[in-house]
Each structure stands twice: as structure tokens, then as C-alpha cells.
Design an enzyme around this catalytic site. Structure first.
Site, short mmCIF file in Angstrom:
data_model
loop_
_atom_site.label_atom_id
_atom_site.label_comp_id
_atom_site.label_asym_id
_atom_site.label_seq_id
_atom_site.Cartn_x
_atom_site.Cartn_y
_atom_site.Cartn_z
N TYR A 172 18.35 7.17 -1.27
CA TYR A 172 19.35 8.16 -0.87
C TYR A 172 19.81 7.87 0.56
O TYR A 172 21.01 7.84 0.85
CB TYR A 172 18.73 9.55 -0.97
CG TYR A 172 19.61 10.72 -0.62
CD1 TYR A 172 19.55 11.29 0.65
CD2 TYR A 172 20.45 11.30 -1.56
CE1 TYR A 172 20.33 12.39 0.97
CE2 TYR A 172 21.23 12.40 -1.24
CZ TYR A 172 21.16 12.95 0.02
OH TYR A 172 21.93 14.04 0.33
N SER A 191 25.02 12.73 5.15
CA SER A 191 23.75 13.45 5.16
C SER A 191 23.04 13.22 6.49
O SER A 191 23.43 12.32 7.24
CB SER A 191 22.85 12.88 4.03
OG SER A 191 21.48 13.19 4.23
C1 GCO Z 1 15.68 15.57 1.48
C2 GCO Z 1 16.90 16.42 1.25
C3 GCO Z 1 18.04 15.90 2.09
C4 GCO Z 1 19.19 16.86 2.06
C5 GCO Z 1 20.35 16.47 2.91
C6 GCO Z 1 20.02 16.44 4.35
O1 GCO Z 1 14.96 15.27 0.51
O2 GCO Z 1 15.42 15.27 2.64
O3 GCO Z 1 17.23 16.48 -0.09
O4 GCO Z 1 18.38 14.68 1.64
O5 GCO Z 1 19.66 17.05 0.78
O6 GCO Z 1 20.92 15.27 2.50
O7 GCO Z 1 21.14 16.04 5.09
#
Ligand code: GCO
Length: 261
Positions: free
Chosen positions: A157, A144
Site C-alpha cells: 500500500y 496517504s
Molecule cells: C493503515 C491505514 C492507513 C490509512 C491511510 C493513512 O493500515 O495504516 O489503513 O493506510 O488508511 O492511508 O493515510
């Protein structure tokens, strides 16, 4: 062009019932691969298998939790027995919860790390063992922007996706000599159910991403097909431990003020 031909190959895609997982799976299917779709929701799986078949693609679904070590081992064995050797693994299944660090439940933080980082580790361990025996295989970890950049509210995340980048490099280090190529794809901001809350018209984040991305738009899931086919095919036989960012140029730039074109 048969460098990109995946005929006779079998590809397992975790979280392949929708969004980016489905788009990448379709790409591999269009390049000739037989699809093995992992998911956790029966209804989503039924709809997905219907969509794959109506696109003329050969797809079989398996419902199991990638964070459950026993289930993962059991299903990898079951898939190889019922379908055949897994040539390609895409670790795509992931969850997100947008909460400031100071307010985030530790249980939620752990759950996100479990699905987004431990899940790919577990799946790669059991599929990797088979690939090591066969001296061949392709593993693609879906990273990501958050593998590189921080952002408010997505600490768990981002921690997982940063860790996944390094897991990718370590798997490449250990398994390269077994003719297993392990790489990552780093999607930028794509139109999916996961980003839908961010893309609401009038939400400043929507305009921010459009102005922050040199391509001047959000990505379409199909924009990931080429990268997935490349990293799953013979064309990438000497590519290992790399993260291919498909982000419209977002990571390449500091961005620009509104008075500049
Ligand atoms: C967020 C998004 C990101 C995207 C993606 C970007 O909340 O910033 O959900 O996480 O999904 O991963 O690369």
C-alpha cells in the site's frame, strides 16, 4: 465564493460507493457537480446511489474495474456519451492488505500495486486524453500518510501511495500546459471500513494515532470535503502537482511523549 462553485461540472469518482470516496463525492455534489460513481459491487452501488439521491444529489453509477485497461477505456467513452464530458476525476479506489514483507505473497503485492497505482494511471490516461482535447480538467489522486511514512505491514500500500504521489507530479508536469490541474489529497487516519480493524477500542494503534495526531482525534470522512471541492474548482486553477495532506497535523510533528501536553 463562486470560485468553489461546481455547477454544470461532471465529476467521476472511482471507489465512490462508500467511505472517503463517498464523502468527497458528496462534497462535490453539494458544490453543484453532477456525480458519476464508479464501483465494483452491485449491492454497494445500489445503496450508494440511494444515499446520494436521498441527499438530493444527481448521481449515476457505473460498475467497472479500474485495473482493466479495455473496460476503463470503454466506460470513459460510454460515460462521456451518456452523461457528458468528464470535468473532474477523483482516483480514490484502493485496497490494502496488512502483512509483514517477509510473509507477503507476491500476488497480493502485485494486486495492491495494480489497484492503488496502476488503476489511477489507467483512468487518468483515458480521461486525460479527453481533457487534453478540451484544454481543461481537474484530476485528484487520493494518496496517504503512506505516501511519506513507512509502517509495519503496509509495504505494498505504501509503495503504491508513494508512487501515486510521484505519478501526480509527473501528470502535472506533462498536462499543466493543457490547463489540466493534477493534485493529490493525503488523508491522515480517518474512520472508515478500511481502518476499522485499527480503531478497535483497546487496540494500542487506536490510542497511538490519537496521541500522534495534534488534532487529538481520527478524521471524519466529511473532513475531506473542503479539500476535494478546492482541488476540483476554479479556486485551484494555478495549483498543480501538490499533495494536500488532510491529517490533523500528523505529518507536521514528531509527536510527543505522554508526559507533555
Ligand atoms: C493503515 C491505514 C492507513 C490509512 C491511510 C493513512 O493500515 O495504516 O489503513 O493506510 O488508511 O492511508 O493515510
Amino acid at each position: 465564493m463562486n470560485l468553489f462553485d461546481l455547477s454544470g461540472r461532471r465529476a467521476l469518482i472511482t471507489g465512490g460507493t462508500h467511505g472517503l470516496g463517498m464523502a468527497m463525492a458528496k462534497g462535490l455534489g453539494l458544490a453543484g457537480a453532477e456525480l458519476i460513481i464508479n464501483g465494483t459491487t452491485p449491492e454497494k452501488m445500489d445503496n450508494a446511489l440511494h444515499e446520494y439521491k436521498s441527499s438530493g444529489l444527481k448521481a449515476t453509477g457505473y460498475l467497472f474495474d479500474v485495473t482493466n485497461d479495455d473496460d476503463a477505456k470503454l466506460y470513459v467513452d460510454k460515460i462521456e456519451k451518456e452523461i457528458g464530458p468528464i470535468d473532474i476525476l477523483i482516483n480514490n479506489a484502493a485496497i490494502i492488505k496488512r502483512v509483514p514483507i517477509a510473509e507477503m505473497d507476491t500476488a497480493d503485492f502485485r494486486k495492491i500495486i495494480d489497484v492503488d497505482l496502476v488503476g489511477p494511471f489507467i483512468m487518468s490516461k483515458y480521461v486525460g486524453r479527453k481533457m487534453i482535447e478540451r484544454k481543461a480538467g481537474k484530476i485528484i489522486n487520493i494518496c496517504s500518510m503512506m505516501s511519506e511514512l513507512g509502517r509495519n505491514t503496509v509495504s505494498a500500500y505504501a509503495s503504491a501511495k508513494g508512487g501515486l504521489k510521484m505519478l501526480t507530479r509527473n501528470m502535472a508536469t506533462e498536462w499543466g500546459r493543457h490547463n489540466i490541474q493534477v493534485n493529490g489529497i493525503g488523508p491522515g487516519y480517518f474512520t472508515t471500513s478500511q481502518t476499522a480493524p485499527l480503531q478497535v477500542p483497546g487496540n494500542p494503534f487506536n490510542e497511538f494515532i490519537i496521541s500522534r495526531t495534534p488534532a487529538g482525534r481520527w478524521g471524519d470522512p466529511e473532513d475531506l470535503m473542503g479539500a476535494a471541492i478546492f482541488l476540483a474548482s476554479k479556486a485551484s486553477d494555478f495549483v498543480n502537482g501538490q499533495i494536500l495532506y488532510v491529517d490533523g497535523g500528523l505529518l507536521a510533528t514528531i509527536g510527543k511523549p505522554s508526559n507533555e501536553n
